[in-house]
Design an enzyme around this catalytic site. Structure first.
Site, PDB file in Angstrom:
ATOM      1  N   GLY A  55       0.485  -1.059  -0.119  1.00 51.66           N
ATOM      2  CA  GLY A  55       0.409  -0.025   0.214  1.00 51.66           C
ATOM      3  C   GLY A  55       1.021   1.355  -0.228  1.00 51.66           C
ATOM      4  O   GLY A  55       0.922   1.861  -1.151  1.00 51.66           O
ATOM      5  N   GLY A 248       6.646  -6.915 -19.920  1.00 52.66           N
ATOM      6  CA  GLY A 248       6.258  -6.495 -20.087  1.00 52.66           C
ATOM      7  C   GLY A 248       4.958  -6.662 -18.909  1.00 52.66           C
ATOM      8  O   GLY A 248       4.370  -7.567 -18.401  1.00 52.66           O
ATOM      9  N   ASP A 275       4.107  -2.706  -7.629  1.00 50.44           N
ATOM     10  CA  ASP A 275       3.770  -1.697  -7.200  1.00 50.44           C
ATOM     11  C   ASP A 275       4.666  -0.345  -7.293  1.00 50.44           C
ATOM     12  O   ASP A 275       3.606   0.585  -7.686  1.00 50.44           O
ATOM     13  CB  ASP A 275       4.573  -1.445  -5.334  1.00 50.44           C
ATOM     14  CG  ASP A 275       4.778  -2.839  -4.675  1.00 50.44           C
ATOM     15  OD1 ASP A 275       3.577  -2.759  -4.223  1.00 50.44           O
ATOM     16  OD2 ASP A 275       5.541  -2.928  -3.540  1.00 50.44           O
TER      17      ASP A 275
END
Ligand code: ADP
Length: 329
Positions: A55, A248, A275
């Site tokens: 997060g 990719g 992330d």
């Protein structure tokens, strides 16, 4: 921000607003020439302690790329908790809606990175991240009014994410679920996910398909990943984006699968690649870009991040991506 094609209500603020609902940890990172075998002790080359958690990483990635970011989380303020919140503030992330818990320990991740090839292994101890509740999310309801895009990952409990996505939908925003780490997702949460992002391992696991051998041909891999993405769309996810490391991203929406090859770079440390990609994708989406353009923004940011060591410290600022990725005004 160009809102005409985004399908978003015009009542939202004109700046790209990303709300991240998720985990925050202290990462303890040991670098060694290679990863140890079970039972083996290796002499490491370096040790770094740095803020992390999927997060917080995604919040920082989006903030570096120019999004206005708010964070919803639960942080134990024993041990490293205050330092984690300070680090977020230093990045310009709004942490005013983070629930603080003076009795709890924050999350900790113990990470090993191989200097040859950049592969990693991680043990994650959730701490206060496991306590994020629907009530904590509800208490942050005002943040959902301002957000264009809400992003969540699976390092916090699914009921909290579900409440966050319900609040997002009610406020006219879009939802992005990064289904990482590889855990079960409820049908209700999948149905609330406008975009589902996951790596190939997570995609095969969630779709219930077997993984392919390491040496499988790329065409075979893409076909199997497309099948997994299709299955996840059938189960209610909107756009599905499967990240494939150096190969990719495979996107799958109503128009079928599309492969976006990654930029060729020398990988130094791939921890946090996903992330960075998610933070970049959410930023692009919040700016009103089409999903494929938002994915290109995420890939450009991730390609830079993997070419440097560190997780948050490796995430690029928007200007580093070049003029082609400048925000459209
Ligand atoms: P995760 O970290 O979640 O396993 P991936 O390894 O699939 O995610 O990486 C996420 C994205 O980062 C990829 O889709 C790609 O765009 C970029 N990326 C990762 N590794 C490389 C690499 N070696 N070269 C270029 N881009 C990379």
């Amino acid at each position: 921000m160009t809102q005409q094609n985004s399908g978003l209500p015009t009542s939202k603020s004109q700046s790209a607003q990303v709300l991240v609902v998720g985990s925050i940890n202290m990462d303890m990172v040991a670098h060694a020439p290679r990863l140890p075998a079970p039972g083996e002790t290796l002499v490491g080359e370096a040790f770094v302690m740095a803020p992390g958690g999927k997060g917080a990483n995604q919040a920082v990635a989006a903030a570096r790329l120019g999004a206005k970011v708010a964070f919803v989380s639960r942080v134990g303020t024993r041990q490293h908790g205050e330092a984690l919140l300070q680090a977020l503030q230093d990045e310009g992330v709004d942490s005013s809606a983070v629930a603080r818990d003076a009795q709890a320990l924050p999350g900790i991740a113990v990470i090993m990175v191989a200097s040859e090839g950049g592969e990693n292994s991680i043990v994650y101890v959730p701490g206060s991240n496991a306590q994020l509740s629907p009530a904590d999310v509800q208490a942050a309801a005002a943040k959902f009014q301002a957000a264009t895009v809400t992003v969540a990952q699976l390092e916090v409990p699914v009921p909290a994410i579900q409440r966050a996505f319900e609040l997002t939908r009610a406020a006219g925003g879009r939802t992005v679920l990064n289904a990482a780490p590889a855990l079960a997702v409820t049908p209700a949460l999948l149905a609330l996910s406008d975009c589902l992002i996951l790596n190939e391992t997570e995609a095969f696991q969630l779709a219930g398909l077997p993984s392919l051998p390491e040496d499988a041909a790329q065409a075979q891999l893409l076909a199997q990943v497309a099948e997994a993405a299709h299955a996840l769309r059938q189960r209610g996810a909107g756009q599905v984006l499967v990240t494939l490391g150096a190969a990719g991203v495979l996107m799958c929406g109503a128009e079928g699968p599309q492969h976006l090859p990654a930029q060729a770079v020398k990988a130094v440390d791939t921890v946090g690649a996903g992330d960075t990609f998610v933070g970049g994708f959410a930023t692009g989406l919040a700016e009103g870009l089409a999903p494929v353009e938002a994915a290109r923004l995420g890939m450009a940011a991730a390609a830079i991040a993997v070419s440097r060591s560190g997780v948050q410290s490796a995430m690029p600022k928007r200007a580093e991506l070049g003029a082609g990725f400048a925000p459209k005004r």
